[in-house]
Design an enzyme around this catalytic site. Sequence first.
Site, PDB file in Angstrom:
ATOM      1  CG  PHE A   1     112.656  54.805  44.784  1.00 21.12           C
ATOM      2  CD1 PHE A   1     113.599  55.669  44.081  1.00 21.12           C
ATOM      3  CD2 PHE A   1     111.415  55.600  44.842  1.00 21.12           C
ATOM      4  CE1 PHE A   1     113.438  56.557  43.408  1.00 21.12           C
ATOM      5  CE2 PHE A   1     111.062  56.858  44.284  1.00 21.12           C
ATOM      6  CZ  PHE A   1     112.227  57.158  43.597  1.00 21.12           C
TER       7      PHE A   1
ATOM      8  CG  ASP B   1     107.656  53.715  50.979  1.00 20.21           C
ATOM      9  OD1 ASP B   1     106.409  53.773  50.758  1.00 20.21           O
ATOM     10  OD2 ASP B   1     108.559  54.339  50.589  1.00 20.21           O
TER      11      ASP B   1
ATOM     12  CE  LYS C   1     104.717  54.579  43.699  1.00 15.70           C
ATOM     13  NZ  LYS C   1     105.443  55.668  42.839  1.00 15.70           N
TER      14      LYS C   1
END
Length: 703
Positions: free
Chosen positions: A436, A521, A550
């Site tokens: 993801f 990532d 985030k």
Amino acid sequence: MNFRQAISPPLSVICVASGEGAEDRRCAEGPAVIMRSGLRRWAASRGGLDPERWIEPGPRDGVGPLERVAAVCREVCSATRDVVCRGRIPLVLTGDHSCAVGTWTGVAAAMEEDETLGLIWIDAHMDAHVSETTPSGNLHGMPVAALLGYGSAGLSAPAADGVLGPGRICLIGVRSYEPEEVDLLTTEGIRVYGMDEVRRRGLGRVLIEAWSDLRLICDRVGVTIDLDAVDPRDAPGVGTPVPGGIAGRHLSKALASLPRDGALVGLEIAEYNPFRDKDLRTAQLTLELVRSLFGGPEMNTPMSLEHRYCANNYHPIPVTLVRGRGVHVWDDRGERYLDMMSAYSAVSHGHCHPRLVRALKRQAETLAVVSRAFYGGNLGALAKRACELTGMDRALPMNTGAEAVETAIKAARKWAYEVKGVPHGKAEIIACRGNFHGRTIAIVGLSSEAQYREGFGPYPPGLRTIPYADDGALEAAINDHTAAFLVEPIQGEGGIIVPPEGYLAACARICREHNVLLICDEVQTGLGRTGRLLASEYDGVTPDGLVLGKALGGGLLPVSLFLAREDVMDVFRPGDHGSTFGGNPLACAVALEALDVLLEEGLIERSARLGAGMLEQLRTLKGQVVREVRGRGLFAGIEIDPRVATAREVCERLLAAGILSRETHDTVVRFAPPLVITAEQIGWAVDRLRHVLLTIEQTHRAA
Ligand code: PMP
């Protein structure tokens, strides 16, 4: 329609826990699951509710299904009569539509002598069989006939006086029936809006027409919804799914737009079978339908406004959060929850961290956004700090994780052409199955998840996926055109998949050998989540490019960075790439403070220490429900056995137990609390989880 003027009639819930007239008797569990899945909570928040009334069939010994259904109907009849007599509206929930005979007989019995009842019957079937015509023999295919006075005396007895006269019932959404049923309904002058007509004219129009026509001849109108009227994609949890029905959101919208003229006398929602429900989707839809029809002042709650006005691209756990502090959040009723998922790691510092809020306020009062057309003050300092911490040379600021991943892909492609010498238009990016990285078109093009991809193509070329945790597959996939390998050190949304030790180191070696960029990532795994600043540190790897997001925004703002080695980042020249908001003074002030707080409050070490304890405790829960426990630091996932429960069900039960968590895919429940959590709070959460799992296990055994 004006929501503010909508009235809010007093409701009484009647749960008919019977499956006696259905093929799959387990639908008797339906009302319990619906109540648990948010309806009880909603009803309580609405106020003025009667205690729920539960009706169950009596012992089975020697009594045939017809008698048993008739007995249930008699009880339901008495319950609805009682409710209507007290000036309230019955909401009947049942897995078995045969009890409708009782519902509407009771409602009719409570009305004044000169009043007449009309019925809107939303259903895939006609339910107009009698015992001589039914192919299945199931009594749930007969209630319309019975209410019209046809069929076996046993079933139609309560309705013997002709509850519904000719023309006083409208069927909507019908698409599966037998000729005998058509004959019966034609004889009785019943208007049937088949699914074709509904599709052609729109459900809203059809429903209003049916309502208005009934109101011409009836004083009160009841609504009965067989959930199989809804398309099985929106309502899989029914006994007899029929493809091609009404879209769930169309039904709830149409119900919400029915006139609030005081004529509504009752609502029945039937056929829910929790054993066929996927992710409790049908239970959630049921709640939505009830809320749509009984819109009152509460129609303006944040939840209902979202349902009414927002795109349907999320399926939130039904709770409205209004306040947060540290590891806790509170809902709109004042209930406190321990946040065990911290907005997918965005709230790693805890909610509304005072230092971060102070930094935000200070900067917001000074200068917030200037765009990159000018120098903004804090960006350089943030880039310096981030580079020093991560061992990278340069940073490019964006806002969301997906944008930073896009930036990484653009950098890798340009690097491939300008530095590596890949022919123009040929550069390839390799990612892993189950990844993801966000939701943009290019990133979705890298996804292996059908739902993320289907309907959104075509995708850019030059994107490939290989199995995760398989360095041999990487070596085999690399060719002269490969620009970069994009990888999560632990797959987060993929289900907290931890690769074997040394995997990332092997990938780094392979990438180096083939002059391919390794881009990690760490949007979710970075900044302390796994017990190190970066999860890639576990393998001693310094990637060529790094994506952060985030937690970088301190739980207050979207802030992301793409960081890289100098020769990679240098491919960008003015005008090549950018973002209006990326790197704005406000975002940078918060991100800089977020990095400081992370280090100064020892949150990374805390994650390592408490995370090890959390994983150890979670591993003790392995058993019938939990098949596997995976994770690192305060980043854990438990794999639920899908034969016993869905991860969503576990999350909803945890919610009721005061814990917020979220499933990823159908089978994994994630635990990623704010890093400021204490050992005691973890212990408390695991205890609650143990209790929830035990209840699920017991319910499963009983079924
Ligand atoms: N990369 C990873 C590893 C993620 O987990 C996510 C979000 N879950 C993203 C990228 C996308 O971030 P955003 O939602 O901020 O675009």
